[in-house]
Design a protein around this motif. Structure first.
Motif, PDB file in Angstrom:
ATOM      1  N   ALA A 198      21.069  83.520   2.665  1.00 11.84           N
ATOM      2  CA  ALA A 198      20.085  82.685   3.362  1.00 11.84           C
ATOM      3  C   ALA A 198      19.548  81.601   2.439  1.00 11.84           C
ATOM      4  N   ALA A 199      19.331  81.939   1.162  1.00 11.67           N
ATOM      5  CA  ALA A 199      18.840  80.945   0.202  1.00 11.67           C
ATOM      6  C   ALA A 199      19.866  79.847  -0.013  1.00 11.67           C
ATOM      7  N   ARG A 200      21.145  80.204  -0.064  1.00 14.62           N
ATOM      8  CA  ARG A 200      22.202  79.199  -0.201  1.00 14.62           C
ATOM      9  C   ARG A 200      22.325  78.342   1.052  1.00 14.62           C
ATOM     10  N   LEU A 201      22.265  78.998   2.202  1.00 15.10           N
ATOM     11  CA  LEU A 201      22.416  78.277   3.462  1.00 15.10           C
ATOM     12  C   LEU A 201      21.277  77.291   3.682  1.00 15.10           C
ATOM     13  N   LEU A 202      20.107  77.595   3.168  1.00 15.04           N
ATOM     14  CA  LEU A 202      18.910  76.798   3.392  1.00 15.04           C
ATOM     15  C   LEU A 202      19.111  75.326   3.069  1.00 15.04           C
ATOM     16  N   VAL A 203      19.854  75.024   2.000  1.00 16.64           N
ATOM     17  CA  VAL A 203      20.039  73.627   1.597  1.00 16.64           C
ATOM     18  C   VAL A 203      21.499  73.194   1.737  1.00 16.64           C
ATOM     19  N   SER A 204      22.245  73.874   2.589  1.00 17.44           N
ATOM     20  CA  SER A 204      23.615  73.448   2.860  1.00 17.44           C
ATOM     21  C   SER A 204      23.591  72.194   3.723  1.00 17.44           C
ATOM     22  N   SER A 205      24.665  71.416   3.676  1.00 16.73           N
ATOM     23  CA  SER A 205      24.733  70.208   4.501  1.00 16.73           C
ATOM     24  C   SER A 205      24.693  70.560   5.981  1.00 16.73           C
ATOM     25  N   GLU A 206      25.220  71.725   6.330  1.00 18.00           N
ATOM     26  CA  GLU A 206      25.217  72.149   7.733  1.00 18.00           C
ATOM     27  C   GLU A 206      23.796  72.306   8.259  1.00 18.00           C
ATOM     28  N   ILE A 207      22.895  72.785   7.427  1.00 17.96           N
ATOM     29  CA  ILE A 207      21.494  72.934   7.815  1.00 17.96           C
ATOM     30  C   ILE A 207      20.754  71.605   7.699  1.00 17.96           C
ATOM     31  N   LEU A 208      20.860  70.952   6.548  1.00 20.95           N
ATOM     32  CA  LEU A 208      20.060  69.756   6.285  1.00 20.95           C
ATOM     33  C   LEU A 208      20.401  68.592   7.204  1.00 20.95           C
ATOM     34  N   THR A 209      21.651  68.535   7.673  1.00 19.21           N
ATOM     35  CA  THR A 209      22.044  67.439   8.571  1.00 19.21           C
ATOM     36  C   THR A 209      21.910  67.809  10.043  1.00 19.21           C
ATOM     37  N   HIS A 210      21.522  69.030  10.326  1.00 16.52           N
ATOM     38  CA  HIS A 210      21.321  69.432  11.727  1.00 16.52           C
ATOM     39  C   HIS A 210      20.168  68.616  12.316  1.00 16.52           C
ATOM     40  N   GLU A 211      20.324  68.163  13.543  1.00 17.63           N
ATOM     41  CA  GLU A 211      19.336  67.277  14.160  1.00 17.63           C
ATOM     42  C   GLU A 211      17.935  67.865  14.126  1.00 17.63           C
ATOM     43  N   ILE A 212      17.801  69.137  14.455  1.00 12.56           N
ATOM     44  CA  ILE A 212      16.480  69.766  14.503  1.00 12.56           C
ATOM     45  C   ILE A 212      15.849  69.806  13.115  1.00 12.56           C
ATOM     46  N   VAL A 213      16.636  70.153  12.112  1.00  8.87           N
ATOM     47  CA  VAL A 213      16.125  70.260  10.746  1.00  8.87           C
ATOM     48  C   VAL A 213      15.814  68.881  10.183  1.00  8.87           C
ATOM     49  N   ALA A 214      16.716  67.925  10.411  1.00 10.95           N
ATOM     50  CA  ALA A 214      16.526  66.571   9.891  1.00 10.95           C
ATOM     51  C   ALA A 214      15.265  65.923  10.449  1.00 10.95           C
ATOM     52  N   GLN A 215      14.865  66.310  11.655  1.00 10.90           N
ATOM     53  CA  GLN A 215      13.645  65.791  12.270  1.00 10.90           C
ATOM     54  C   GLN A 215      12.388  66.433  11.694  1.00 10.90           C
ATOM     55  N   GLY A 216      12.569  67.450  10.875  1.00 11.59           N
ATOM     56  CA  GLY A 216      11.416  68.151  10.300  1.00 11.59           C
ATOM     57  C   GLY A 216      10.810  69.183  11.225  1.00 11.59           C
ATOM     58  N   SER A 217      11.520  69.543  12.296  1.00 13.79           N
ATOM     59  CA  SER A 217      10.981  70.496  13.272  1.00 13.79           C
ATOM     60  C   SER A 217      11.117  71.933  12.783  1.00 13.79           C
ATOM     61  N   PRO A 218      10.198  72.805  13.137  1.00 13.78           N
ATOM     62  CA  PRO A 218      10.356  74.224  12.845  1.00 13.78           C
ATOM     63  C   PRO A 218      11.616  74.761  13.522  1.00 13.78           C
ATOM     64  N   PHE A 219      12.269  75.728  12.893  1.00 12.32           N
ATOM     65  CA  PHE A 219      13.518  76.252  13.462  1.00 12.32           C
ATOM     66  C   PHE A 219      13.714  77.703  13.059  1.00 12.32           C
ATOM     67  N   GLU A 220      14.587  78.368  13.805  1.00 14.35           N
ATOM     68  CA  GLU A 220      15.074  79.702  13.446  1.00 14.35           C
ATOM     69  C   GLU A 220      16.590  79.685  13.575  1.00 14.35           C
ATOM     70  N   ALA A 221      17.263  80.393  12.700  1.00 13.82           N
ATOM     71  CA  ALA A 221      18.725  80.415  12.699  1.00 13.82           C
ATOM     72  C   ALA A 221      19.212  81.809  12.356  1.00 13.82           C
ATOM     73  N   VAL A 222      20.410  82.129  12.841  1.00 11.99           N
ATOM     74  CA  VAL A 222      21.077  83.371  12.459  1.00 11.99           C
ATOM     75  C   VAL A 222      22.450  83.018  11.898  1.00 11.99           C
ATOM     76  N   PHE A 223      22.934  83.859  10.998  1.00 14.29           N
ATOM     77  CA  PHE A 223      24.190  83.597  10.320  1.00 14.29           C
ATOM     78  C   PHE A 223      24.833  84.915   9.918  1.00 14.29           C
ATOM     79  N   CYS A 224      26.112  84.850   9.548  1.00 19.00           N
ATOM     80  CA  CYS A 224      26.779  85.988   8.944  1.00 19.00           C
ATOM     81  C   CYS A 224      27.459  85.515   7.662  1.00 19.00           C
ATOM     82  N   VAL A 225      27.765  86.451   6.767  1.00 18.63           N
ATOM     83  CA  VAL A 225      28.361  86.094   5.487  1.00 18.63           C
ATOM     84  C   VAL A 225      29.368  87.168   5.081  1.00 18.63           C
ATOM     85  N   ASP A 226      30.560  86.718   4.660  1.00 17.21           N
ATOM     86  CA  ASP A 226      31.578  87.637   4.169  1.00 17.21           C
ATOM     87  C   ASP A 226      31.196  88.141   2.781  1.00 17.21           C
ATOM     88  N   ILE A 227      31.442  89.424   2.538  1.00 19.24           N
ATOM     89  CA  ILE A 227      31.183  90.016   1.230  1.00 19.24           C
ATOM     90  C   ILE A 227      32.525  90.437   0.635  1.00 19.24           C
TER      91      ILE A 227
END
Length: 252
Positions: A198-227
């Motif tokens: 989650a800490a890595r995803l927080l500043v990924s381009s996928e998050i930072l360029t998302h329309e909702i995030v780029a607008q500065g709006s509050p958001f919630e997201a779910v993700f999965c990660v391979d181990i």
């Protein structure tokens, strides 16, 4: 000045110019590269910022370590946060275990590391936010993620050897329910691998360029990660939704 001394002076001057030019270019490149990261963290660069960690202090943990225990995944997340905050101009990580955070400190900018089962402040915040993604009950150690909008359930994947193959988590940026003039970030995995992801995803381009995030709006997201090899690898963003900043629930 002899010819050899003149040549040496010219070479030294050229080397100095090349060094300064290279350093300046590298500095400008880093400033441009991390501009989105600094913009994301800018609202959190306040004196009241607290990074709040999960802490295991139940009786069975206390026997082995009287100061309490923290998971490896949380440590990895904290290291990632330290790098991100340094780029935003915060040199020291303002770290506080969840059981030591005071009522007044809850009113500042908060970064919560760990899910509601292990971080009591995360649990308090999630109860008050209008989230649609939630972990199962702590009483039954339910690490599944439930979607109240669709009824879907996300589950971790265990390989044939009993090892965790896919972890998952919830990532949130919202208004601090204890103080509407401050913000909160939640980095919560079903297990520690998900928290570090989650800490890595927080500043990924996928998050930072998302329309909702780029607008500065509050958001919630779910993700999965391979181990793989005991380390989080590819992170897949599953869903990102806008949170209504005007809706806060009373704590239960």
């Amino acid at each position: 000045m002899s010819s050899s001394l003149q040549d040496l002076a010219v070479n030294l001057s050229a080397a100095a110019i090349a060094f300064v030019a290279g350093w300046s270019w590298g500095r400008l490149r880093d400033l441009w590269r991390f501009r989105s990261v600094r913009g994301f963290w800018k609202p959190f660069t306040t004196d009241d910022l607290k990074v709040v960690t999960s802490i295991f202090i139940q009786e069975e943990h206390y026997i082995w370590e009287r100061s309490g225990l923290i998971g490896v995944g949380d440590v990895l997340a904290l290291n990632e946060l330290r790098h991100q905050l340094k780029r935003a101009g915060i040199d020291q990580l303002p770290l506080t275990p969840s059981h030591q955070l005071t009522g007044l400190e809850r009113q500042g900018n908060l970064v919560l590391v760990g899910g509601p089962h292990s971080n009591r402040v995360t649990a308090e915040v999630l109860r008050r936010l209008p989230v649609t993604f939630a972990f199962g009950s702590a009483d039954t150690h339910d690490a599944d993620i439930y979607d109240s909008l669709t009824g879907n359930v996300m589950r971790c994947v265990i390989d044939p050897n009993g090892q965790l193959a896919v972890d998952q988590g919830i990532l949130i940026r919202a208004t601090n329910p204890f103080n509407r003039r401050r913000n909160v970030i939640v980095l919560a995995g079903s297990f520690g691998f998900g928290t570090s992801a989650a800490a890595r995803l927080l500043v990924s381009s996928e998050i930072l360029t998302h329309e909702i995030v780029a607008q500065g709006s509050p958001f919630e997201a779910v993700f999965c990660v391979d181990i793989v090899g005991g380390t989080p690898q590819h992170i897949e963003l599953k869903e990102l939704r806008r949170l209504d900043p005007t809706i806060l629930r009373p704590g239960s």
